[in-house]
Structure formats: C-alpha cells, structure tokens
Scaffold this active site. Structure first.
Site, mmCIF file in Angstrom:
data_model
loop_
_atom_site.group_PDB
_atom_site.id
_atom_site.type_symbol
_atom_site.label_atom_id
_atom_site.label_comp_id
_atom_site.label_asym_id
_atom_site.label_seq_id
_atom_site.Cartn_x
_atom_site.Cartn_y
_atom_site.Cartn_z
ATOM 1 N N LYS A 105 -53.731 45.507 57.564
ATOM 2 C CA LYS A 105 -52.907 46.114 56.542
ATOM 3 C C LYS A 105 -52.213 47.354 57.371
ATOM 4 C CE LYS A 105 -55.343 44.932 52.194
ATOM 5 N NZ LYS A 105 -56.314 45.466 51.420
ATOM 6 N N ASN A 122 -52.709 49.321 76.080
ATOM 7 C CA ASN A 122 -51.130 49.219 75.680
ATOM 8 C C ASN A 122 -50.738 47.966 76.067
ATOM 9 O OD1 ASN A 122 -48.363 49.829 75.377
ATOM 10 N ND2 ASN A 122 -48.845 51.911 75.471
ATOM 11 N N PHE A 123 -50.038 47.142 75.068
ATOM 12 C CA PHE A 123 -49.754 45.878 75.375
ATOM 13 C C PHE A 123 -48.107 45.911 75.638
ATOM 14 C CE2 PHE A 123 -53.556 44.975 73.103
ATOM 15 C CZ PHE A 123 -53.978 43.725 73.805
ATOM 16 N N HIS A 177 -46.997 60.903 71.128
ATOM 17 C CA HIS A 177 -46.925 60.078 69.894
ATOM 18 C C HIS A 177 -46.654 60.456 68.599
ATOM 19 C CE1 HIS A 177 -49.425 57.743 72.888
ATOM 20 N NE2 HIS A 177 -49.482 56.902 72.475
ATOM 21 N N LYS A 227 -51.249 59.442 64.462
ATOM 22 C CA LYS A 227 -52.178 59.216 65.437
ATOM 23 C C LYS A 227 -53.544 60.029 65.279
ATOM 24 C CE LYS A 227 -52.953 57.715 70.213
ATOM 25 N NZ LYS A 227 -53.636 56.404 69.882
ATOM 26 N N GLY A 268 -55.167 56.073 74.398
ATOM 27 C CA GLY A 268 -56.109 55.455 75.497
ATOM 28 C C GLY A 268 -55.110 54.961 76.512
HETATM 29 N N1 LIG Z 1 -53.098 48.597 72.599
HETATM 30 C C1 LIG Z 1 -51.856 48.794 72.172
HETATM 31 O O1 LIG Z 1 -50.719 48.454 72.780
HETATM 32 C C2 LIG Z 1 -51.600 49.623 70.883
HETATM 33 C C3 LIG Z 1 -50.439 50.016 70.351
HETATM 34 C C4 LIG Z 1 -50.543 50.588 69.144
HETATM 35 C C5 LIG Z 1 -51.515 51.109 68.398
HETATM 36 N N2 LIG Z 1 -52.880 51.011 69.373
HETATM 37 C C6 LIG Z 1 -53.919 51.427 68.591
HETATM 38 O O2 LIG Z 1 -54.215 50.470 67.467
HETATM 39 C C7 LIG Z 1 -55.095 51.306 66.564
HETATM 40 C C8 LIG Z 1 -54.495 51.002 65.080
HETATM 41 O O3 LIG Z 1 -53.467 51.953 65.213
HETATM 42 P P1 LIG Z 1 -52.320 51.830 63.943
HETATM 43 O O4 LIG Z 1 -51.250 52.741 64.066
HETATM 44 O O5 LIG Z 1 -52.235 50.521 63.602
HETATM 45 O O6 LIG Z 1 -53.281 52.671 62.713
HETATM 46 P P2 LIG Z 1 -53.549 52.434 61.304
HETATM 47 O O7 LIG Z 1 -54.090 53.464 60.855
HETATM 48 O O8 LIG Z 1 -52.060 52.106 60.812
HETATM 49 O O9 LIG Z 1 -54.175 51.095 61.047
HETATM 50 C C9 LIG Z 1 -55.598 50.672 61.126
HETATM 51 C C10 LIG Z 1 -55.987 49.643 59.968
HETATM 52 O O10 LIG Z 1 -57.521 49.436 60.298
HETATM 53 C C11 LIG Z 1 -57.977 49.669 59.014
HETATM 54 N N3 LIG Z 1 -59.528 49.516 59.080
HETATM 55 C C12 LIG Z 1 -60.180 50.573 58.626
HETATM 56 N N4 LIG Z 1 -61.560 50.232 59.103
HETATM 57 C C13 LIG Z 1 -61.535 49.101 59.441
HETATM 58 C C14 LIG Z 1 -62.491 47.901 59.571
HETATM 59 N N5 LIG Z 1 -63.917 48.388 59.363
HETATM 60 N N6 LIG Z 1 -62.251 46.574 59.639
HETATM 61 C C15 LIG Z 1 -61.058 46.382 59.886
HETATM 62 N N7 LIG Z 1 -59.952 47.113 59.657
HETATM 63 C C16 LIG Z 1 -60.322 48.338 59.204
HETATM 64 C C17 LIG Z 1 -57.287 50.490 58.194
HETATM 65 O O11 LIG Z 1 -57.597 50.345 56.686
HETATM 66 C C18 LIG Z 1 -55.818 50.440 58.795
HETATM 67 O O12 LIG Z 1 -55.216 49.442 57.988
HETATM 68 C C19 LIG Z 1 -55.066 52.641 67.294
HETATM 69 O O13 LIG Z 1 -56.533 52.704 67.766
HETATM 70 C C20 LIG Z 1 -54.121 52.696 68.162
HETATM 71 O O14 LIG Z 1 -54.356 53.642 69.062
HETATM 72 C C21 LIG Z 1 -52.808 50.426 70.504
HETATM 73 O O1 LIG Z 2 -49.821 54.399 67.808
HETATM 74 C C1 LIG Z 2 -50.818 54.509 68.675
HETATM 75 O O2 LIG Z 2 -51.821 55.007 68.235
HETATM 76 C C2 LIG Z 2 -50.601 54.030 70.081
HETATM 77 N N1 LIG Z 2 -51.987 53.951 70.672
HETATM 78 C C3 LIG Z 2 -52.054 53.734 71.977
HETATM 79 C C4 LIG Z 2 -52.787 54.294 72.792
HETATM 80 O O3 LIG Z 2 -53.485 55.242 72.264
HETATM 81 O O4 LIG Z 2 -52.762 54.408 74.103
HETATM 82 C C5 LIG Z 2 -50.900 52.826 72.750
HETATM 83 C C6 LIG Z 2 -49.711 53.313 72.243
HETATM 84 C C7 LIG Z 2 -49.391 53.715 70.535
#
Ligand SMILES: NC(=O)c1ccc[n+]([C@@H]2O[C@H](COP(=O)([O-])OP(=O)(O)OC[C@H]3O[C@@H](n4cnc5c(N)ncnc54)[C@H](O)[C@@H]3O)[C@@H](O)[C@H]2O)c1
Ligand SMILES: O=C(O)C1=N[C@H](C(=O)O)CCC1
Length: 246
Positions: free
Chosen positions: A10, A104-105, A132, A136, A142
């Site tokens: 979600k 980061n993807f 960001h 966040k 990360g």
């Molecule tokens: N690796 C990448 O390329 C990349 C890109 C963007 C964001 N991120 C990371 O992804 C993560 C999520 O970011 P976001 O912006 O979508 O956050 P967000 O807060 O919009 O979404 C997180 C979701 O996880 C849910 N959640 C909470 N507890 C949970 C549980 N126990 N099991 C399953 N779901 C649960 C929340 O209800 C929420 O819907 C962050 O750590 C962010 O840094 C990584």
């Molecule tokens: O939106 C975020 O939160 C993001 N988190 C990742 C990070 O912490 O590096 C990647 C970029 C977006």
C-alpha cells in the site's frame, strides 16, 4: 509467468511495484501484504519471488518470513546493517534461497555509485549530498551510505589518506555525518523525490556526479530486472550492479 508477492503493497513504492508487475508480460501479482498481514507458506499463495518495499524496522523480519515460506526476495527497503545482512545471508544459504537487497534500483543511481567508486582514487576530497522528499523516515539514505562505502573502499585500496579539512569547530554538525570517513549530508525538501550529488575535488578542479529520480517509475525497470535475475541464485546479493554484470 513469474508469480510475485509484494510486501508494503500500500506504500508509495509498493503500489508502484504492484502496477509495474501487473503491466509486465512475464509476471503476475499473486499476493499483497502490508502492515498487519501475516506472511505464511499459505498466504504467499505460490509466489516464487517477493518484492519488499516496507519500512526499515520490519524489512528484515519480512525477509525471514518470506524465506521460511519458500520465496526468493528482492528488497528495496533501506536501513540494513552488516549484522542484518549477515543474518539474512545465513538464512538464505541454509534455505537454498536467494535474496537481492539494493538501496537503489534506478539505473542512474546504480551507475552513479559505480562511477563514484571509479573516480574516487583520483581525487583528494569526496563528499555525498543526498536530497529526498520530506516523508522519508531514514537519514542518511541507503544510497548515500552505499555510495560513501564504495568511495571509502576505493580510496583505501588506492592508498589514499585523510581528506584535507581544517575544520576545528562544528557545534551544529554542519560538516555532515561520516560513513567510513566520507562526509554525508542529507536534505529533505518538498518537491523532491530522490536525488544524490557526489562531489569529488582536487586542486583546481571538481567532478560532480548527480542522479535524480523525478518519479518512482524510475525504479521499476531495476526492480523487474531484480525479480527476473534473483531466480536461480542462492544466498545474499547486495546491489543491483551485481546482477547487471557491472
Ligand atoms: N531501493 C530503492 O530503489 C528504493 C526506492 C525508493 C524507496 N526505497 C525505500 O523503500 C522503503 C519504502 O519507501 P516508501 O516511500 O514506499 O515508504 P511508504 O511509507 O510509502 O511505504 C511503506 C509501506 O510499508 C507498510 N508496512 C509497514 N509495516 C509493514 C509490515 N510489517 N509488513 C509489510 N508492510 C508494512 C506501510 O503500511 C506502508 O504502506 C524505504 O525504506 C525507502 O527508503 C528504496
Ligand atoms: O524515497 C526514498 O525513501 C528512497 N530511498 C532510497 C534510499 O534511502 O536510498 C532510494 C531512493 C528513494
């Protein structure tokens, strides 16, 4: 068809992943999890791969539950430590399953990290600025941690010493946090999604490597690649570059 589960379904990223998997011709969504949903061998509904974009405090326990349910995992959630990597590596190897964790993807960010590590041995100074959206929850990002670690490793391997810095007082922490000795600065600003600048300096010159994600769809080609490439692997892989042959 690759059967895919999404945890954090979600959220901002999770909902974008659900759409991307639905639109991919070789994948189908078979299970969705968010806060309060239990991950069990039954509830994963035959998923081969799960994609986790949840929150830093729960991502590791989600991965262990998914491995116990017989599912390979692609993780985008941040907040991982050397200790949590080690526990997941051990679990995945014992279970004969695969976990891919990438901070980061986005292709630009993956390449920026690579370019920064390539350039680092040739510059006296290096600092990372990550920028960001204000929703966040973790800082530094990360991606910034991984970037700084890559720069520090490349500097150490090249035999570089301390960076020039005459700062004697910094009561406000204005010089940023340090990741393996590399200063990292975090900006949270309305209007941004995810950006990073890597500054590298020498006497009389500067190299700036910058990557911007303007929209969360920028992460989706990398996530789908991760889903396709995690199948058939075993153990823990850290970083999308590792499955891109970079
Ligand atoms: N690796 C990448 O390329 C990349 C890109 C963007 C964001 N991120 C990371 O992804 C993560 C999520 O970011 P976001 O912006 O979508 O956050 P967000 O807060 O919009 O979404 C997180 C979701 O996880 C849910 N959640 C909470 N507890 C949970 C549980 N126990 N099991 C399953 N779901 C649960 C929340 O209800 C929420 O819907 C962050 O750590 C962010 O840094 C990584
Ligand atoms: O939106 C975020 O939160 C993001 N988190 C990742 C990070 O912490 O590096 C990647 C970029 C977006």
């Amino acid at each position: 068809m690759i059967r895919v589960a999404v945890t954090g379904a979600k959220g901002r990223m999770g909902s974008t992943v659900v759409q991307a998997v639905t639109d991919a011709s070789d994948m189908e969504v078979v299970a969705l999890f968010d806060a309060g949903d239990e991950i069990t061998p039954q509830s994963v509904n035959g998923a081969q791969v799960a994609v986790d974009f949840s929150i830093p405090s729960v991502t590791e326990s989600n991965v262990h539950a998914l491995l116990d349910a017989g599912v390979d995992v692609v993780v985008g959630t941040t907040g991982w430590t050397e200790e949590s990597y080690a526990r997941v590596r051990e679990h995945a190897e014992a279970a004969g399953r695969a976990v891919l964790i990438a901070p980061n993807f986005a292709m630009g960010a993956v390449l920026a990290m690579k370019f920064a590590a390539m350039a680092a041995p040739y510059f006296e100074s290096a600092e990372v600025i990550e920028m960001h959206h204000p929703a966040k929850v973790d800082a530094p990002s990360g991606t910034a941690v991984a970037t700084a670690r890559g720069i520090a490793k490349a500097r150490a391997e090249a035999g570089l010493g301390e960076m020039p810095d005459a700062t004697e007082t910094d009561e406000l922490g204005s010089r940023g946090g340090r990741v393996d000795g590399i200063p990292v600065h975090a900006v949270r600003m309305r209007g941004l999604t995810a950006s990073e600048e890597i500054l590298l300096g020498n006497v009389g010159e500067q190299l700036v490597i910058r990557t911007d994600s303007f929209d969360r769809v920028s992460f989706m080609p990398g996530v789908l690649l991760g889903v396709r490439r995690v199948i058939g692997r075993t153990g823990l892989t850290i970083g999308l570059d590792q499955v891109m042959g970079l």
